[in-house]
Write an enzyme that holds these catalytic residues in place. Structure first.
Site, short mmCIF file in Angstrom:
data_model
loop_
_atom_site.label_atom_id
_atom_site.label_comp_id
_atom_site.label_asym_id
_atom_site.label_seq_id
_atom_site.Cartn_x
_atom_site.Cartn_y
_atom_site.Cartn_z
N HIS A 243 0.81 -1.22 0.00
CA HIS A 243 0.00 0.00 0.00
C HIS A 243 0.85 1.27 0.00
CE1 HIS A 243 -3.18 -2.69 2.17
NE2 HIS A 243 -3.11 -2.93 0.88
N GLU A 273 -3.25 -6.65 -9.28
CA GLU A 273 -1.88 -6.37 -8.86
C GLU A 273 -0.94 -7.33 -9.59
OE1 GLU A 273 -1.66 -6.44 -4.58
OE2 GLU A 273 -3.51 -5.28 -4.36
N GLU A 370 -3.54 -13.61 -3.54
CA GLU A 370 -2.55 -12.54 -3.67
C GLU A 370 -1.31 -12.79 -2.81
OE1 GLU A 370 -3.78 -8.78 -1.80
OE2 GLU A 370 -5.78 -9.65 -1.62
#
Length: 418
Positions: A243, A273, A370
């Site tokens: 982030h 991503e 992820e």
């Protein structure tokens, strides 16, 4: 001579609330039947806990039950759902008629003249309630006390966990909407791939991606709220956190890169991503780490099926990283639920792919895979590696709604990518 107050102004300042039926109801991506289903879920919750009403205060639940995404700026909001199925949005008067236009049922605005007007507006709508559902995970200690004091006859009961489980299984309308959002993320991702070249600044890549996603959303709907769609594009050491904000650093040949595209549509967030490299992979260690991460990603997507628990998936993927002595570089859990979610609100915390969560996956859940590794600066292959796909759990497996290329075969970028 002492000035006398204007009686008309004094009367106006005594007003606790106002109703703004200004214009017509706005377009919604969801049908009335979908909102009726959601209110029905809330009524079942109230029946189970023997509640007269619920006063919901979080972004996620207000959006889920009303369709309105509020902008707090320090002011509180609420959705009051009664046992009879009526639902009222309580919004700040600064918003004008917007809360009513976006809410599926009624909306009322409280005024700023007294700080207690928000609480009075709520209390006036459920004056005889004896048991009221609230969200403990959203109320501060102070706000909980103030609400309890305002609802003098009521016991406050935590309904946040039950509503979270209700939101965790998506309707077909939600799944279709999330799939559209994922297609928008792919548009942003492709713009990132086309924009990367040595000497290009992170923020320029991010701006181009965000603009493309915003236009795609605008082209899809007659009257969409175009807010909170964004891109994090990171390079070099800035990839070490998932982030980390965009900077003005310029990409250099051999840099590890992170692509992060986040469209937000009607309160629903999705993510794409990817790990990228600019021009070439600088070391064999970097290629090895990337390939292991991709292998974990592939295996993780295979494991997202009904009957698997979140913990089982995390443990199996841990074993792959451990085999390569990379587990110590893992950054966070392997995925989480998607739906009404954002970088500043929402989280269906019961559906996260972590070792300490035993939730069993079931059809209708929408979950990401992820994996991420962060190799510290100074070590071979330094940087952050992560891939991210969103999958819908089906009756007999899963459906990948991301389907964007990943790995060394696709994402070594040199400024002439197609």
């Amino acid at each position: 001579m002492t000035a006398q107050p204007d009686p008309s102004i004094t009367a106006f300042q005594a007003t606790t609330e106002m109703t703004w039926h200004n214009g017509e109801k706005s377009f919604s991506v969801f049908s009335q039947a979908e909102y009726d289903r959601r209110i029905g879920m809330a009524q079942k919750c109230m029946e189970k806990h023997q509640l007269d009403a619920m006063v919901l205060t979080s972004y996620q639940n207000i959006c889920y039950f009303t369709g309105f995404v509020y902008c707090a700026f320090g002011r509180p909001y609420a959705a009051i759902i009664k046992a009879d199925g009526t639902c009222t949005t309580v919004a700040a008067n600064i918003d004008g008629g917007h809360p009513w236009r976006r809410s599926q049922q009624e909306a009322v605005n409280y005024t700023d003249w007294q700080r207690t007007n928000y609480l009075q507006t709520i209390a006036q709508r459920i004056p005889h309630a004896t048991r009221v559902g609230v969200e403990y995970d959203h109320l501060t200690v102070e706000r909980h006390k103030m609400l309890g004091d305002a609802l003098t006859n009521a016991t406050l009961v935590d309904v946040a966990p039950m509503l979270m489980w209700g939101r965790a299984v998506k309707s077909q309308e939600e799944i279709d909407h999330i799939a559209f959002c994922a297609s928008v993320a792919n548009i942003g991702g492709e713009v990132v791939r086309q924009s990367v070249a040595p000497g290009v600044a992170e923020h320029e890549v991010a701006l181009a991606s965000t603009a493309a996603m915003t236009r795609a959303i605008a082209n899809q709907y007659p009257y969409a709220e175009l807010m909170d769609t964004w891109t994090w594009f990171q390079s070099g050491i800035n990839t070490d956190g998932a982030h980390n904000p965009v900077t003005n650093r310029r990409v250099q040949a051999g840099d590890i890169l992170s692509l992060n595209c986040f469209p937000m549509v009607f309160g629903y967030y999705v993510a794409l991503e990817r790990t990228l490299f600019c021009d070439h992979i600088p070391t064999p260690e970097a290629r090895h780490i990337w390939e292991v991460t991709c292998n974990v990603h592939r295996r993780g997507m295979e494991l997202l099926v009904p009957g698997k628990t979140c913990a089982e998936i995390a443990h199996e993927l841990n074993a792959i990283f451990a085999e390569h002595d990379l587990l110590k570089y893992r950054s966070f859990g392997y995925g989480h639920s998607f739906g009404i979610l954002s970088h500043y609100y929402g989280r269906e915390a019961g559906v996260e792919l972590r070792e300490d969560i035993d939730t069993v996956l079931e059809p209708g859940m929408v979950v990401s895979m992820e994996p991420m590794l962060t190799i510290p600066e100074g070590l071979p292959g330094a940087g952050g590696y992560r891939e991210h796909d969103i999958l819908v759990i089906t009756e007999d497996g899963n459906q990948n709604i991301t389907n964007f290329p990943f790995g060394p075969e696709h994402n070594i970028l040199n400024g002439s990518n197609s």
